[in-house]
Design a protein around this motif. Structure first.
Motif, PDB file in Angstrom:
ATOM      1  N   VAL A  23       0.855  -1.189   0.000  1.00  0.00           N
ATOM      2  CA  VAL A  23       0.000   0.000   0.000  1.00  0.00           C
ATOM      3  C   VAL A  23       0.892   1.241   0.000  1.00  0.00           C
ATOM      4  N   LYS A  24       0.495   2.235  -0.813  1.00  0.00           N
ATOM      5  CA  LYS A  24       1.218   3.511  -0.861  1.00  0.00           C
ATOM      6  C   LYS A  24       0.215   4.656  -0.811  1.00  0.00           C
ATOM      7  N   LEU A  25       0.345   5.515   0.181  1.00  0.00           N
ATOM      8  CA  LEU A  25      -0.531   6.670   0.319  1.00  0.00           C
ATOM      9  C   LEU A  25       0.005   7.842  -0.491  1.00  0.00           C
ATOM     10  N   ALA A  26      -0.917   8.546  -1.159  1.00  0.00           N
ATOM     11  CA  ALA A  26      -0.518   9.718  -1.937  1.00  0.00           C
ATOM     12  C   ALA A  26      -1.048  11.011  -1.337  1.00  0.00           C
ATOM     13  N   THR A  27      -1.888  10.918  -0.312  1.00  0.00           N
ATOM     14  CA  THR A  27      -2.439  12.094   0.355  1.00  0.00           C
ATOM     15  C   THR A  27      -2.135  12.005   1.840  1.00  0.00           C
ATOM     16  N   GLU A  28      -2.112  13.142   2.513  1.00  0.00           N
ATOM     17  CA  GLU A  28      -1.741  13.199   3.922  1.00  0.00           C
ATOM     18  C   GLU A  28      -2.936  13.103   4.850  1.00  0.00           C
ATOM     19  N   THR A  29      -4.097  12.792   4.305  1.00  0.00           N
ATOM     20  CA  THR A  29      -5.287  12.560   5.115  1.00  0.00           C
ATOM     21  C   THR A  29      -5.885  11.222   4.715  1.00  0.00           C
ATOM     22  N   GLY A  30      -6.688  10.678   5.600  1.00  0.00           N
ATOM     23  CA  GLY A  30      -7.394   9.454   5.275  1.00  0.00           C
ATOM     24  C   GLY A  30      -6.636   8.191   5.629  1.00  0.00           C
ATOM     25  N   GLN A  31      -7.198   7.048   5.215  1.00  0.00           N
ATOM     26  CA  GLN A  31      -6.689   5.742   5.581  1.00  0.00           C
ATOM     27  C   GLN A  31      -6.809   4.779   4.414  1.00  0.00           C
ATOM     28  N   ALA A  32      -5.890   3.820   4.351  1.00  0.00           N
ATOM     29  CA  ALA A  32      -5.926   2.781   3.326  1.00  0.00           C
ATOM     30  C   ALA A  32      -5.211   1.558   3.872  1.00  0.00           C
ATOM     31  N   GLY A  33      -5.563   0.373   3.347  1.00  0.00           N
ATOM     32  CA  GLY A  33      -4.908  -0.833   3.824  1.00  0.00           C
ATOM     33  C   GLY A  33      -5.580  -2.094   3.320  1.00  0.00           C
ATOM     34  N   LEU A  34      -5.591  -3.126   4.166  1.00  0.00           N
ATOM     35  CA  LEU A  34      -6.130  -4.436   3.826  1.00  0.00           C
ATOM     36  C   LEU A  34      -7.450  -4.668   4.552  1.00  0.00           C
ATOM     37  N   VAL A  35      -8.385  -5.312   3.867  1.00  0.00           N
ATOM     38  CA  VAL A  35      -9.617  -5.774   4.496  1.00  0.00           C
ATOM     39  C   VAL A  35      -9.563  -7.299   4.527  1.00  0.00           C
ATOM     40  N   PHE A  36     -10.018  -7.889   5.626  1.00  0.00           N
ATOM     41  CA  PHE A  36      -9.987  -9.343   5.751  1.00  0.00           C
ATOM     42  C   PHE A  36     -11.150  -9.801   6.619  1.00  0.00           C
ATOM     43  N   ARG A  37     -11.431 -11.107   6.552  1.00  0.00           N
ATOM     44  CA  ARG A  37     -12.618 -11.675   7.220  1.00  0.00           C
ATOM     45  C   ARG A  37     -13.862 -10.865   6.882  1.00  0.00           C
ATOM     46  N   TYR A  38     -13.933 -10.438   5.615  1.00  0.00           N
ATOM     47  CA  TYR A  38     -15.038  -9.594   5.140  1.00  0.00           C
ATOM     48  C   TYR A  38     -16.297 -10.452   5.011  1.00  0.00           C
ATOM     49  N   GLN A  39     -17.352 -10.083   5.759  1.00  0.00           N
ATOM     50  CA  GLN A  39     -18.657 -10.721   5.643  1.00  0.00           C
ATOM     51  C   GLN A  39     -19.569  -9.913   4.721  1.00  0.00           C
ATOM     52  N   ASN A  40     -19.591  -8.623   4.979  1.00  0.00           N
ATOM     53  CA  ASN A  40     -20.320  -7.657   4.155  1.00  0.00           C
ATOM     54  C   ASN A  40     -19.790  -6.273   4.507  1.00  0.00           C
ATOM     55  N   ARG A  41     -20.376  -5.248   3.924  1.00  0.00           N
ATOM     56  CA  ARG A  41     -19.815  -3.902   4.104  1.00  0.00           C
ATOM     57  C   ARG A  41     -19.888  -3.399   5.548  1.00  0.00           C
ATOM     58  N   ASP A  42     -20.720  -4.030   6.370  1.00  0.00           N
ATOM     59  CA  ASP A  42     -20.860  -3.607   7.755  1.00  0.00           C
ATOM     60  C   ASP A  42     -20.170  -4.527   8.753  1.00  0.00           C
ATOM     61  N   ASN A  43     -19.526  -5.601   8.273  1.00  0.00           N
ATOM     62  CA  ASN A  43     -18.910  -6.567   9.175  1.00  0.00           C
ATOM     63  C   ASN A  43     -17.613  -7.082   8.561  1.00  0.00           C
ATOM     64  N   HIS A  44     -16.478  -6.655   9.124  1.00  0.00           N
ATOM     65  CA  HIS A  44     -15.170  -7.032   8.593  1.00  0.00           C
ATOM     66  C   HIS A  44     -14.075  -6.500   9.516  1.00  0.00           C
ATOM     67  N   TYR A  45     -12.840  -6.835   9.186  1.00  0.00           N
ATOM     68  CA  TYR A  45     -11.674  -6.295   9.884  1.00  0.00           C
ATOM     69  C   TYR A  45     -10.813  -5.526   8.889  1.00  0.00           C
ATOM     70  N   LEU A  46     -10.021  -4.562   9.423  1.00  0.00           N
ATOM     71  CA  LEU A  46      -9.146  -3.745   8.596  1.00  0.00           C
ATOM     72  C   LEU A  46      -7.779  -3.612   9.251  1.00  0.00           C
ATOM     73  N   MET A  47      -6.736  -3.647   8.439  1.00  0.00           N
ATOM     74  CA  MET A  47      -5.395  -3.225   8.855  1.00  0.00           C
ATOM     75  C   MET A  47      -5.080  -1.968   8.061  1.00  0.00           C
ATOM     76  N   LEU A  48      -4.964  -0.839   8.756  1.00  0.00           N
ATOM     77  CA  LEU A  48      -4.949   0.451   8.086  1.00  0.00           C
ATOM     78  C   LEU A  48      -3.655   1.226   8.306  1.00  0.00           C
ATOM     79  N   LEU A  49      -3.212   1.880   7.244  1.00  0.00           N
ATOM     80  CA  LEU A  49      -2.244   2.968   7.357  1.00  0.00           C
ATOM     81  C   LEU A  49      -3.043   4.249   7.542  1.00  0.00           C
ATOM     82  N   ASP A  50      -2.872   4.898   8.672  1.00  0.00           N
ATOM     83  CA  ASP A  50      -3.606   6.120   8.988  1.00  0.00           C
ATOM     84  C   ASP A  50      -2.679   7.305   8.753  1.00  0.00           C
TER      85      ASP A  50
END
Length: 228
Positions: free
Chosen positions: A112-139
C-alpha cells in the motif's frame, strides 16, 4: 484446476494451487460459504491502464462512487483509488475485494502507498459484508497503523501502533497471519500487534480498503494457507 471450481472473472495473474473447499454456514449471512485452501497472487502488470481490475469487486459505502483503476507506476502497473472526495462527510469508503472466495487460517500480504496526507488505506480481511469485517490500516493523518473491527457498521480500533512513521509516496508491505480468532500484524517484517477477537467469523473475503478522502495505490495482494 477442475472446471467446476473455476471462478468467473479471475485476474489473469491469479495463481491457483491445488485447492479444497469446505461448506460452512455463515452466522452473519445465513448462507453456506465455500472456504478455499488455495494460494493466490493478484498483481496488475498485465492489466490495461485506465480500466478497472479484472477479478475484483468494488463495494462502495456511500455515493459518489470511488474509482478503482489500474495505473502505470514506474516500469509496472498498480491498482489505484483515484477519486478522493473533497468534503468532510464521514463514512465514505470503499473496498476492492479479490475474487469471490472465502478464506480461513491464512497469511495475507499486500503493498500500500498513500498519496495524500489525510485518510486511511490498507487491507480488508474476514469480510462478511460492508458492515462486518476487519481492517489493517495505514492512517496518514494520525501517522499510525491501526487494527480495526467493524461490526454492524460500528468501528472499533483494537490496536493502534504509534511508533511507526507513515509517509506519503512510500510503499509499505503489510502482512497478517490469521489463525482462528488470532490476528497478528507486521510491516516490512516488523512485529506490530497480536490480538485475539471472536466478534466475527474467522473466515471471510479479502482485499484492499481505502476511504474516499484518500488517494492511494495498491499492489501484490497474496494469500497463503497456514498448513497443519
Amino acid at each position: 484446476m477442475p472446471p467446476h471450481l473455476r471462478r468467473r472473472g479471475l485476474h489473469p495473474l491469479f495463481i491457483w494451487n491445488e485447492a479444497t473447499f469446505a461448506g460452512m454456514v455463515s452466522p452473519m449471512l445465513g448462507l453456506i460459504l465455500l472456504v478455499t485452501s488455495a494460494s493466490g497472487l493478484w498483481s496488475f502488470d498485465q492489466e490495461r491502464a485506465g480500466h478497472p481490475p479484472a477479478g475484483f469487486e468494488v463495494v462502495n459505502m456511500r455515493p459518489p462512487d470511488a474509482r478503482w483503476v489500474v495505473e502505470a507506476d514506474g516500469d509496472g502497473k498498480v491498482l489505484a483509488q483515484t477519486k478522493p472526495t473533497s468534503d468532510d462527510e464521514k463514512g465514505r469508503h470503499s473496498f476492492a475485494l479479490a475474487g469471490s472466495d472465502v478464506y480461513r487460517d491464512i497469511v495475507l500480504r499486500g503493498r500500500v502507498k498513500l498519496a495524500t496526507e489525510t485518510g486511511q488505506a490498507g487491507l480488508v480481511f474476514r469480510y462478511q459484508n460492508r458492515d462486518n469485517h476487519y481492517l489493517m490500516l495505514l492512517d496518514a493523518k494520525r501517522r499510525k497503523i491501526r487494527l480495526v473491527r467493524v461490526v454492524a457498521g460500528n468501528r472499533v480500533a483494537i490496536h493502534g501502533e504509534d511508533d511507526v512513521e507513515i509517509e506519503t509516496g512510500v510503499w509499505y508491505l503489510l502482512k497478517l497471519r490469521l489463525e482462528g480468532p488470532r490476528i497478528a500484524g507486521r510491516m516490512h517484517g516488523l512485529r506490530l500487534f497480536e490480538a485475539k477477537d471472536r466478534s466475527l467469523p474467522a473466515e471471510g473475503r479479502i482485499g484492499f480498503y481505502c476511504d474516499d478522502h484518500t488517494r492511494a495505490d495498491f499492489d501484490d495482494l497474496s494469500v497463503k494457507p497456514i498448513g497443519p
